[in-house]
Each structure stands twice: as C-alpha cells, then as structure tokens.
Design an enzyme around this catalytic site. Structure first.
Site, PDB file in Angstrom:
ATOM      1  N   LYS A 134       0.863  -1.172   0.000  1.00  5.88           N
ATOM      2  CA  LYS A 134       0.000   0.000   0.000  1.00  5.88           C
ATOM      3  C   LYS A 134       0.900   1.221   0.000  1.00  5.88           C
ATOM      4  O   LYS A 134       2.025   1.214   0.503  1.00  5.88           O
ATOM      5  CB  LYS A 134      -0.947   0.017   1.200  1.00  5.88           C
ATOM      6  N   THR A 147       5.483   5.924   2.461  1.00  5.94           N
ATOM      7  CA  THR A 147       4.365   5.598   3.339  1.00  5.94           C
ATOM      8  C   THR A 147       3.833   4.270   2.842  1.00  5.94           C
ATOM      9  O   THR A 147       2.754   4.182   2.280  1.00  5.94           O
ATOM     10  CB  THR A 147       3.256   6.647   3.264  1.00  5.94           C
TER      11      THR A 147
END
Length: 383
Positions: A168, A179
C-alpha cells in the site's frame, strides 16, 4: 493472488470498524511453514511508529509466524499507550493462532497522533483469523489501502518456487522507503540471512528510489517471509532477482498511484562519477518543485534540470552537462541542444536523462508531477 501465491501462506482482509467509512481495514497474513524465516526493512525516519519499533524488535529472532496490518490509523506518536496497543495486537494474534507474540509483526498506516480503537481492532484480529484462506491475498491487499485508489500485488514464479507480494502507498513517497506497508512471501526454502541480504539489495534499487514528494513517513515497513513449503532452495542470485522484480513492480505501482499525479517521471542519471552521486543528482532533480510543475504543464524546461544538478556536490563540469527529455537532447554541453518543440509530452510517462559526463555510474529515480489535485488531497483533510 499476491501474498498467498506462494505455498505455505494464508491471509484475510476484513472491515473491523477502524475506518469510519466501513471499508476494509484489517489484514492478517500467516506463514504455515514448515520454515518461518523472515527479514524486514523499515523507515529511516528517527520518529518511528509503535508498530515499527515492535516489529524491529521481534525480527531480531529472524522468524515470524504472522503479520497483522491495519489501515485507518498509524499508531505513530502515541506514546507508551501506542506501544502497549501494538503489543496487545501481537498478543491477540498469537493467542488465536497458537503461537508467541514474539513471532508476530504488526504494521499500521493512517493518521499520525491518534490512538487505535482497540475495542474494534482486537475482535477484528479474531474475525480475520477465522477467515484465513489460501485465496485471501487479494482481500488482505485491499484492507491495507488508505488513500490508494487501487490495491497493489505482484507475483513472480520460477522453477518450482514463487515470490508474491502486496503493498500500500500513494503519498509521502520518498527515499528511506515510503508511506508503504509491504509484505512479500516466498515458498523457497531459505534461511534468514539470505532473505535479509536479498531484501536489502532489492529495496536499495527499488523502493528507496521512488520519490514522489520528498516526504518520509514514520511507519514504512517491508517484510519478507519464507515458508520453505516448495522444498526448493534456489540459487541466491536467482532468488534475489525474483525479490527485486517483485519490489520493482510494486514500486512502479506505488508511483503510478501517487496522490493527484498526472505524470510518472523517470529520472535517469548517467555517466556519474559514482553510483551514490548518481542517486544524489537523481533525487535532487526529482524533488525540484519547479521542474515538477513544468512537467505537469507539459513544458520541457531543461533549465530547471540543470539548476537542480547545480545544487549538488556531485562531480561534473557545467559546460559538459547534457539533458534529454523523452528522447530529445534539449541540452548539449551545458547549452541549447535540439529544438524543445520536438519533445512529445502528451503521454503519462516522462523520461528525463541527465548526463554528467563524469564517469560511468548510473541510477534511476522515479517521481511524479506536482498538481493542484495533490495539494487538494493533502490539504482538504488529514492524511
């Protein structure tokens, strides 16, 4: 399939109620063995989320049985309570799976500075465990999305063994990982040392060279687990290449899904004195907001490439620099080259080549353009 493409793995993804939207927000990946080797690479940010601190600690053993991942909350900058919550998550998973908390990694992603709703997360772990399946990889990949518009998976199959992965990530993509939460699995029969070496080699030239916006996260985690279920011990070089291929594919998917982006920009630095200098120059070009705006406007403004190179301490002579944009050498020997009107920038991918004429080292950094949508995405609400 993704993390369950390799034999010896089950996974699940559910909506535990962590997200107010009701979307899936909890994933569980389990290694059923017979081997449980594992390795990990984490953010280099000095401010680390509680699950990163926990997972770094448990990975010292070189073994993992399970990974619990949640979206909807980063559990970062949450103090002692945040770490206790991470420990409780691992304990809950260990209890329902019949293993020890020291064999459970925990990953979280979402808003920083907010405690997780443990009254929803812990029952969710039990629910996810009840839904574990050899076909659960896609649901797990969906459950870890935050601002991602699509879930991200990749599989490489070789002669009798497989490497699969899920990721992700859609913003705060910068060297030192991104991230991102990434879980990679393999049924190859390998020990921890080989996994660790292959993973670090792969992330160095893939995830660490994805630089969307120059912002580094607190939660970045990339894990590699081996079940040994294939019974095959591949040559290290073959295995390392398969891991690199999966990481590269997932990294490309991350950059294509970067928040608000309309262009994917490949910055290739060639003929640098050293690889480190090539990376430094590529990263500096990729972080130049003026250039990123120009690319968004389909303006082949090569002067902004040169000005970015000039801020580095790499070895080069200004009057020997060359720059190509989408195959057109718009700058030659530090000055005007081919007609910039020849540059076709209608398509999604933009390829910039910066020739330093100082050696034979190369490096490639991937970034994206700077758009009004990116500003809106990161200002209209907390992310």
């Amino acid at each position: 399939m993704s993390v369950t493409a390799a034999k010896g793995f089950t996974a699940a993804g559910i909506a535990a109620g962590i997200k107010e939207s009701g979307n899936p927000d909890l994933a569980l990946v389990v290694n059923t063995g017979p081997r449980r080797s594992a390795a990990g690479v984490f953010t280099s940010n000095r401010v680390k989320a509680a699950p990163v601190l926990w997972s770094e600690q448990v990975l010292k053993s070189g073994e993992l049985t399970a990974v619990v991942l949640n979206s909807g909350g980063a559990n970062a900058c949450t103090g002692p309570q945040g770490f206790q919550d991470t420990h409780a998550t691992a304990e809950k998973a260990a209890d329902v799976l019949g293993t020890g908390a020291g064999e459970v990694a925990v990953c979280s992603t979402g808003l920083i500075g907010v405690l997780l709703p443990m009254d929803k997360l812990l029952p969710g772990v039990e629910t996810a465990a009840a839904q574990l399946s050899e076909h659960g990889g896609e649901k797990a990949a969906i459950a870890i999305k935050t601002t991602d518009t699509v879930h991200k998976t990749s599989v490489v199959t070789r002669d009798g063994w497989t490497v699969g992965g899920m990721a992700k990530g859609a913003g705060m993509l910068a060297p030192g990982l991104a991230t991102m939460l990434v879980v990679i699995t393999t049924d190859a029969d390998l020990e921890t040392e080989a996994l660790d070496r292959a993973l670090r080699a792969a992330t160095r030239v893939t995830f660490d060279r994805v630089d969307s916006d120059g912002c580094m996260s607190t939660n970045d985690t990339v894990l590699l687990l081996a079940s040994g279920a294939s019974g095959v011990t591949p040559e290290y070089a073959d295995f390392a290449e398969a891991v690199r291929a999966v990481c590269d594919d997932l990294g490309q998917q991350l950059i294509r899904d970067a928040e608000g982006a309309s262009k994917d920009i490949k910055v290739e630095v060639v003929n640098a004195a050293t690889e480190d200098e090539a990376v430094q120059v590529g990263r500096t070009i990729a972080r130049n907001n003026l250039l990123k705006c120009a690319i968004h406007g389909e303006d082949p403004n090569w002067g902004r490439v040169l000005s970015a190179i000039g801020t580095t301490d790499a070895v080069f002579e200004p009057d020997r620099l060359n720059v190509a944009i989408n195959g057109v050498w718009v700058c030659k020997n530090g000055g005007v080259g081919e007609d910039r009107q020849l540059v076709d920038m209608r398509y999604r991918e933009v390829h910039i080549v910066a020739d330093l004429a100082a050696g034979d080292a190369t490096a490639t950094i991937w970034t994206n353009d700077l758009t009004a949508d990116y500003v809106h995405e990161n200002s209209a609400y907390s992310s």
